[in-house]
Design a protein around this motif. Structure first.
Motif, mmCIF file in Angstrom:
data_model
loop_
_atom_site.group_PDB
_atom_site.id
_atom_site.type_symbol
_atom_site.label_atom_id
_atom_site.label_comp_id
_atom_site.label_asym_id
_atom_site.label_seq_id
_atom_site.Cartn_x
_atom_site.Cartn_y
_atom_site.Cartn_z
ATOM 1 N N TYR A 25 2.152 9.282 9.093
ATOM 2 C CA TYR A 25 1.126 8.237 8.643
ATOM 3 C C TYR A 25 1.537 6.697 8.368
ATOM 4 O O TYR A 25 0.793 5.859 8.843
ATOM 5 C CB TYR A 25 0.629 8.681 7.242
ATOM 6 C CG TYR A 25 -0.232 10.182 7.091
ATOM 7 C CD1 TYR A 25 -0.752 10.437 8.382
ATOM 8 C CD2 TYR A 25 -0.407 10.558 6.071
ATOM 9 C CE1 TYR A 25 -1.607 11.697 8.567
ATOM 10 C CE2 TYR A 25 -1.313 11.755 5.892
ATOM 11 C CZ TYR A 25 -1.927 12.365 7.154
ATOM 12 O OH TYR A 25 -2.744 13.263 7.127
ATOM 13 N N HIS A 26 2.727 6.690 8.192
ATOM 14 C CA HIS A 26 3.357 5.573 8.160
ATOM 15 C C HIS A 26 3.048 4.635 9.609
ATOM 16 O O HIS A 26 2.926 3.297 9.630
ATOM 17 C CB HIS A 26 4.792 5.315 7.779
ATOM 18 C CG HIS A 26 5.478 4.063 7.904
ATOM 19 N ND1 HIS A 26 5.398 3.061 6.745
ATOM 20 C CD2 HIS A 26 6.313 3.277 8.528
ATOM 21 C CE1 HIS A 26 5.925 2.043 7.008
ATOM 22 N NE2 HIS A 26 6.589 2.127 8.269
ATOM 23 N N ARG A 67 9.776 6.589 4.912
ATOM 24 C CA ARG A 67 8.650 6.052 5.644
ATOM 25 C C ARG A 67 8.571 6.056 6.814
ATOM 26 O O ARG A 67 7.672 6.672 7.613
ATOM 27 C CB ARG A 67 8.423 4.546 5.326
ATOM 28 C CG ARG A 67 8.166 4.289 3.697
ATOM 29 C CD ARG A 67 7.816 2.711 3.494
ATOM 30 N NE ARG A 67 7.862 2.519 2.173
ATOM 31 C CZ ARG A 67 7.611 1.233 1.446
ATOM 32 N NH1 ARG A 67 7.725 0.116 2.213
ATOM 33 N NH2 ARG A 67 7.341 1.232 0.315
ATOM 34 N N CYS A 122 -5.696 6.300 -1.919
ATOM 35 C CA CYS A 122 -4.876 6.041 -3.147
ATOM 36 C C CYS A 122 -5.199 5.098 -4.021
ATOM 37 O O CYS A 122 -5.676 4.094 -3.475
ATOM 38 C CB CYS A 122 -3.373 6.062 -2.496
ATOM 39 S SG CYS A 122 -2.100 6.260 -3.882
ATOM 40 N N ASN A 147 -3.807 2.208 -7.094
ATOM 41 C CA ASN A 147 -2.882 1.709 -7.912
ATOM 42 C C ASN A 147 -3.088 2.273 -9.559
ATOM 43 O O ASN A 147 -4.119 1.797 -10.308
ATOM 44 C CB ASN A 147 -2.985 0.339 -7.881
ATOM 45 C CG ASN A 147 -1.760 -0.414 -8.423
ATOM 46 O OD1 ASN A 147 -0.942 -0.005 -9.512
ATOM 47 N ND2 ASN A 147 -1.449 -1.694 -7.931
ATOM 48 N N TYR A 178 1.250 4.252 -2.790
ATOM 49 C CA TYR A 178 1.206 5.719 -2.657
ATOM 50 C C TYR A 178 2.371 6.418 -3.067
ATOM 51 O O TYR A 178 2.321 7.604 -3.842
ATOM 52 C CB TYR A 178 0.934 6.145 -1.109
ATOM 53 C CG TYR A 178 1.144 7.516 -0.612
ATOM 54 C CD1 TYR A 178 -0.084 7.965 -0.895
ATOM 55 C CD2 TYR A 178 2.242 8.289 -0.059
ATOM 56 C CE1 TYR A 178 -0.228 9.498 -0.415
ATOM 57 C CE2 TYR A 178 1.961 9.392 0.070
ATOM 58 C CZ TYR A 178 0.775 10.057 -0.039
ATOM 59 O OH TYR A 178 1.118 11.504 0.534
ATOM 60 N N GLU A 179 3.620 5.812 -2.878
ATOM 61 C CA GLU A 179 4.881 6.502 -3.424
ATOM 62 C C GLU A 179 4.752 6.612 -4.977
ATOM 63 O O GLU A 179 5.240 7.612 -5.498
ATOM 64 C CB GLU A 179 5.742 5.733 -2.709
ATOM 65 C CG GLU A 179 6.143 5.981 -1.396
ATOM 66 C CD GLU A 179 6.899 4.760 -0.704
ATOM 67 O OE1 GLU A 179 7.052 4.632 0.461
ATOM 68 O OE2 GLU A 179 7.221 3.777 -1.426
ATOM 69 N N CYS A 230 0.584 -1.124 -0.189
ATOM 70 C CA CYS A 230 0.058 -0.095 -0.081
ATOM 71 C C CYS A 230 0.929 1.329 -0.036
ATOM 72 O O CYS A 230 0.713 2.360 -0.802
ATOM 73 C CB CYS A 230 -1.004 -0.237 1.293
ATOM 74 S SG CYS A 230 -2.189 -1.288 1.050
ATOM 75 N N GLU A 231 1.791 1.214 0.784
ATOM 76 C CA GLU A 231 2.799 2.362 0.769
ATOM 77 C C GLU A 231 3.642 2.464 -0.665
ATOM 78 O O GLU A 231 3.829 3.573 -1.030
ATOM 79 C CB GLU A 231 3.927 2.109 2.028
ATOM 80 C CG GLU A 231 3.614 2.076 3.192
ATOM 81 C CD GLU A 231 3.368 3.758 3.739
ATOM 82 O OE1 GLU A 231 2.433 4.632 3.332
ATOM 83 O OE2 GLU A 231 4.190 3.869 4.792
ATOM 84 N N ARG A 281 -5.642 9.626 3.742
ATOM 85 C CA ARG A 281 -4.920 9.085 2.792
ATOM 86 C C ARG A 281 -6.010 8.143 1.998
ATOM 87 O O ARG A 281 -6.560 7.068 2.657
ATOM 88 C CB ARG A 281 -3.803 8.297 3.286
ATOM 89 C CG ARG A 281 -3.169 7.601 2.062
ATOM 90 C CD ARG A 281 -1.873 6.844 2.380
ATOM 91 N NE ARG A 281 -0.665 7.807 3.028
ATOM 92 C CZ ARG A 281 0.333 7.464 3.180
ATOM 93 N NH1 ARG A 281 0.662 6.288 3.194
ATOM 94 N NH2 ARG A 281 1.422 8.530 3.351
ATOM 95 N N ARG A 314 2.428 6.727 -6.865
ATOM 96 C CA ARG A 314 1.190 7.682 -7.092
ATOM 97 C C ARG A 314 1.555 9.180 -7.166
ATOM 98 O O ARG A 314 1.404 9.870 -8.113
ATOM 99 C CB ARG A 314 -0.011 7.327 -6.523
ATOM 100 C CG ARG A 314 -1.099 8.232 -6.702
ATOM 101 C CD ARG A 314 -1.997 8.054 -7.984
ATOM 102 N NE ARG A 314 -2.894 8.937 -7.913
ATOM 103 C CZ ARG A 314 -3.961 9.003 -9.247
ATOM 104 N NH1 ARG A 314 -3.532 8.017 -10.180
ATOM 105 N NH2 ARG A 314 -5.043 9.562 -9.120
ATOM 106 N N HIS A 315 2.425 9.615 -6.219
ATOM 107 C CA HIS A 315 2.955 10.718 -5.898
ATOM 108 C C HIS A 315 4.397 10.984 -6.282
ATOM 109 O O HIS A 315 5.061 11.889 -5.712
ATOM 110 C CB HIS A 315 2.708 11.069 -4.395
ATOM 111 C CG HIS A 315 1.349 11.040 -4.099
ATOM 112 N ND1 HIS A 315 0.619 12.211 -4.114
ATOM 113 C CD2 HIS A 315 0.317 10.102 -3.593
ATOM 114 C CE1 HIS A 315 -0.648 11.633 -3.948
ATOM 115 N NE2 HIS A 315 -0.697 10.658 -3.413
#
Length: 339
Positions: A228-229, A223, A270, A272, A205-206, A201-202, A268, A208-209
């Motif tokens: 949030y992590h 992280r 996000c 894929n 997000y990474e 999941c992280e 958050r 995506r951004h």
């Protein structure tokens, strides 16, 4: 009114819990654990070393209490809220009561302690305790979106526009046509998310951004230093919704659920990008809304940002506000407006 200043919030743990127990309107992002991670992460940025993390604690008449987390730079004569540095979509005081006069007395104490400082306070939402007190001197900062949830899913679905209902049907049909079976999995304190899935999941997000780096150490450090992590897998009120297509996570939202308020706060959400053609974001919101409604929730708060998909899925805009004012001017304002 008695005022104390603390440089380590650990000494206010019991007081924090006592205030939250007394005021059911305090939302999960104002919890003690949430702020612990914000304060720990604060000094990971070198340029913040000139600021002191402080917490004001007020007691009035031995009964009403209030905690105000701030950061102060005495050399630059600046006071800032933690939301100035991100990771806190809704900033507010932690108060046992919502009396405007009490809040004004608290602000007066801060201004008296730090005269002629510049005070920057961001992310003051219109539903906050601070907003009614400061509404005449704050400026609009950014929009936020929340989705009111009715008593049944059918009512929610019917409230969506005809166009959006068609978008949902198209998204589900595309998945079916491509033989992708979707499922929604929920993780919380009693059903913990695995480390491997959370890492996936992280990673979503990474990517995506555009936060992916070639250095594994740097990626791990980014992280570790992101509150949030930790919050989203350790906070007792955490709730994560992960949408799968077959065995692959295609979207997720991570937030905190408040049983008292029957509200889910999501900092958050996000998707894929590999599955973007299936509109996994609106499917995730739809499936999550269905689950929340079935479990008695009345609000899905998607917090900062007014992205089109949020509004299309029944979102209502509320605003975040900010102030940038000298403590002398702020004192004058609150003092002259007291009843």
């Amino acid at each position: 009114m008695k005022c104390s200043i603390f440089y380590n919030i650990i000494f206010l743990h019991k007081t924090w819990k006592r205030i939250i127990a007394a005021n059911s309107a305090i939302i999960p992002t104002q919890s003690f654990m949430y702020y612990c991670y914000l304060y720990v992460a604060f000094y990971y940025k070198f340029l913040r070393r000139g600021y002191w993390r402080i917490v004001f604690h007020y007691i009035s008449n031995g009964q009403d209490e209030c905690i105000v987390p701030l950061v102060v730079n005495s050399k630059r004569k600046q006071i800032r809220s933690l939301s100035y540095y991100g990771r806190l979509d809704y900033d507010d005081i932690i108060s046992s009561c919502n009396s405007e006069n009490f809040v004004k007395e608290v602000i007066e104490q801060i201004c008296n302690t730090y005269p002629q400082y510049t005070f920057v306070w961001k992310n003051i939402n219109e539903h906050s305790t601070l907003y009614p007190v400061l509404k005449n001197i704050i400026q609009v900062q950014s929009p936020c979106v929340s989705i009111p949830l009715p008593v049944s899913y059918d009512e929610y679905y019917s409230s969506l526009s005809k166009h959006q209902r068609q978008n949902l049907r198209t998204a589900y049909n595309r998945l079916k046509t491509d033989n992708l079976d979707i499922s929604l999995k929920i993780f919380d304190k009693s059903a913990q998310i695995s480390k491997s899935l959370w890492n996936k999941c992280e990673r979503i997000y990474e990517e995506r951004h555009n936060m992916v780096t070639s250095s594994k150490f740097r990626q791990m450090w980014d992280r570790i230093t992101n509150p949030y992590h930790h919050i989203m897998i350790k906070h007792p009120q955490r709730k994560l919704f992960v949408l799968f297509a077959n065995n692959s996570p295609i979207a997720y939202m991570a937030g905190l659920y408040d049983e008292r308020l029957k509200a889910y706060y999501v900092p958050r959400l996000c998707i894929n990008d590999e599955y973007g053609r299936y509109s996994p974001g609106i499917i995730l919101v739809n499936e999550t809304a269905k689950y929340l409604i079935d479990h008695g929730a009345t609000l899905l708060d998607l917090m900062e940002g007014d992205e089109k998909y949020k509004l299309a899925m029944g979102g209502v805009v509320t605003n975040n506000y900010q102030i940038q004012i000298s403590t002398n001017e702020l004192f004058e304002y609150v003092h002259t407006t007291k009843h």
